[in-house]
Design an enzyme around this catalytic site. Structure first.
Site, mmCIF file in Angstrom:
data_model
loop_
_atom_site.group_PDB
_atom_site.id
_atom_site.type_symbol
_atom_site.label_atom_id
_atom_site.label_comp_id
_atom_site.label_asym_id
_atom_site.label_seq_id
_atom_site.Cartn_x
_atom_site.Cartn_y
_atom_site.Cartn_z
ATOM 1 N N THR A 231 0.740 -1.278 -0.010
ATOM 2 C CA THR A 231 -0.160 0.088 0.029
ATOM 3 C C THR A 231 0.807 1.314 0.064
ATOM 4 O OG1 THR A 231 -0.142 0.017 2.481
ATOM 5 C CG2 THR A 231 -1.892 -1.066 1.133
ATOM 6 N N ARG A 233 4.151 2.481 -2.572
ATOM 7 C CA ARG A 233 4.347 2.795 -3.798
ATOM 8 C C ARG A 233 4.926 1.751 -4.698
ATOM 9 N NH1 ARG A 233 2.090 6.801 -2.523
ATOM 10 N NH2 ARG A 233 2.576 9.056 -2.666
ATOM 11 N N GLU A 262 0.739 3.900 -12.751
ATOM 12 C CA GLU A 262 -0.614 3.963 -12.450
ATOM 13 C C GLU A 262 -1.361 4.974 -13.489
ATOM 14 O OE1 GLU A 262 -0.827 5.059 -8.213
ATOM 15 O OE2 GLU A 262 0.013 3.350 -7.878
ATOM 16 N N HIS A 281 -4.952 2.669 -5.777
ATOM 17 C CA HIS A 281 -4.271 3.629 -4.995
ATOM 18 C C HIS A 281 -5.558 4.272 -4.158
ATOM 19 C CE1 HIS A 281 -0.554 6.056 -4.621
ATOM 20 N NE2 HIS A 281 -1.158 5.956 -3.647
HETATM 21 C C1 GLV Z 1 -0.779 8.585 -0.867
HETATM 22 O O1 GLV Z 1 -0.149 7.641 -1.620
HETATM 23 C C2 GLV Z 1 0.161 9.702 -0.369
HETATM 24 O O2 GLV Z 1 1.243 9.697 -0.332
HETATM 25 O O3 GLV Z 1 -0.867 10.494 0.379
#
Ligand code: GLV
Length: 320
Positions: A231, A233, A262, A281
């Site tokens: 969750t 990158r 993405e 995402h």
């Molecule tokens: C989302 O991926 C963030 O970095 O806030």
């Protein structure tokens, strides 16, 4: 004038409007680079998102820019060194999305281990004929071993949840943290974490050092029964290696909220795998959290415009 690269959650424009003149890209999609470049010719402030690439060439075209405020905690899309070189503070939104992102991490762990999406699809396609002793059986999250790679704010929030699930918690991080120790999490070398964990969850920032971290050796180091969760990158993962790991059975499954590119290209081989659950995402995507992020980024922007220190600044060295 300040430029907003996207329509924002409620409250943010209202917070900014009394203090500055606003121009905004009107569509809910990434602003084309040439449109952004033209808008910045005259802007003193930029309110941006992780889908915007902010590099030295863009800054060259923004002679009046005094502050950049990103509505995200991650800022790998911004050339921070180039901003610092021009004396431009860069703001981000740490903290407010920690718990929400940790929730989604657990959603992916539970969904992959318990085959939630596959089970729901089975109901919709009429395959639910009776309760069956061996149908859709998965793995326990409760009591399993979790390996957290990157014990920052979000890693620690995942560890707190894991403690509630009676999990054994291992972690790998540059330094050992008191918070992790208080949760009973044990620091181990990366190879040991991979060899022992039933779930390996990534929580480091994307940097030159972490790009491609999850490569063939990483995946082959995991248990064949293990589940990989990301969750953080996408570019931290070598997706060709992940495809092989999932299709050849080096690991059991993966749950990804982020991908190397993405949105994920629709011809990505990962999309053909039943044991790879991919979300678009949405780690911080709750009404309350997105609103907090939007307002926090507005505060950073206003502070920068007023010549004050940003409440959350990723390059405090601009202040000497
Ligand atoms: C989302 O991926 C963030 O970095 O806030």
């Amino acid at each position: 004038m300040v430029y907003l690269t996207r329509p924002l959650p409620e409250g943010a424009v209202e917070a900014l409007a009394p203090h500055c003149e606003i121009a905004m890209y009107p569509l809910d999609e990434p602003v084309p680079p040439d449109v952004l470049r033209a808008a910045l010719a005259d802007s003193e402030g930029l309110y941006c998102l992780l889908t915007d690439r902010i590099d030295a060439a863009l800054l060259e075209a923004a002679p009046r820019l005094r502050v950049i405020s990103q509505m995200a905690v991650g800022y790998d899309n911004i050339d921070v060194a180039a901003c610092t070189a021009r004396g431009i503070p860069v703001g981000n939104t740490p903290g407010v999305l920690t718990e929400t992102t940790a929730d989604l991490t657990f959603a992916l762990m539970l969904a992959t281990a318990r085959r939630v999406v596959e089970a729901a699809e089975a109901v919709h396609s009429g395959q639910w004929r009776s309760w069956r002793p061996t149908w859709l059986i998965g793995a326990d999250v409760w009591g399993a071993t979790l390996g957290i790679v990157g014990m920052g704010r979000i890693g620690a929030a995942v560890a707190r949840r894991a403690a509630g699930f009676g999990m054994r918690i291992l972690y790998h991080n540059r330094s050992q943290t008191a918070e992790a120790a208080a949760l009973g999490a044990e620091w181990v070398p990366l190879d040991e974490l991979l060899a022992q964990s039933d779930f390996v969850s990534l929580h480091c920032p994307l940097t030159a050092e972490t790009t491609g971290l999850v490569d063939e050796a990483f995946l082959r180091g995991m248990k064949r029964s293990a589940i990989f969760i990301n969750t953080a990158r996408g570019p931290m993962v070598d997706e060709a290696a992940l495809y092989r790991a999932l299709s050849e059975g080096w690991i059991h499954a993966a749950g990804l909220d982020v991908t190397a590119v993405e949105p994920i290209p629709m011809d990505s081989p990962l999309l053909t795998l039943p044991n790879c659950l991919i979300l678009p995402h949405v780690g911080s995507a709750t009404v309350a959290t997105r609103r907090k992020m939007a307002l926090m980024a507005a505060d950073n922007l206003l502070a920068g415009l007023a010549g004050k220190r940003l409440p959350n600044c990723v390059n405090p060295e601009v202040y000497g």
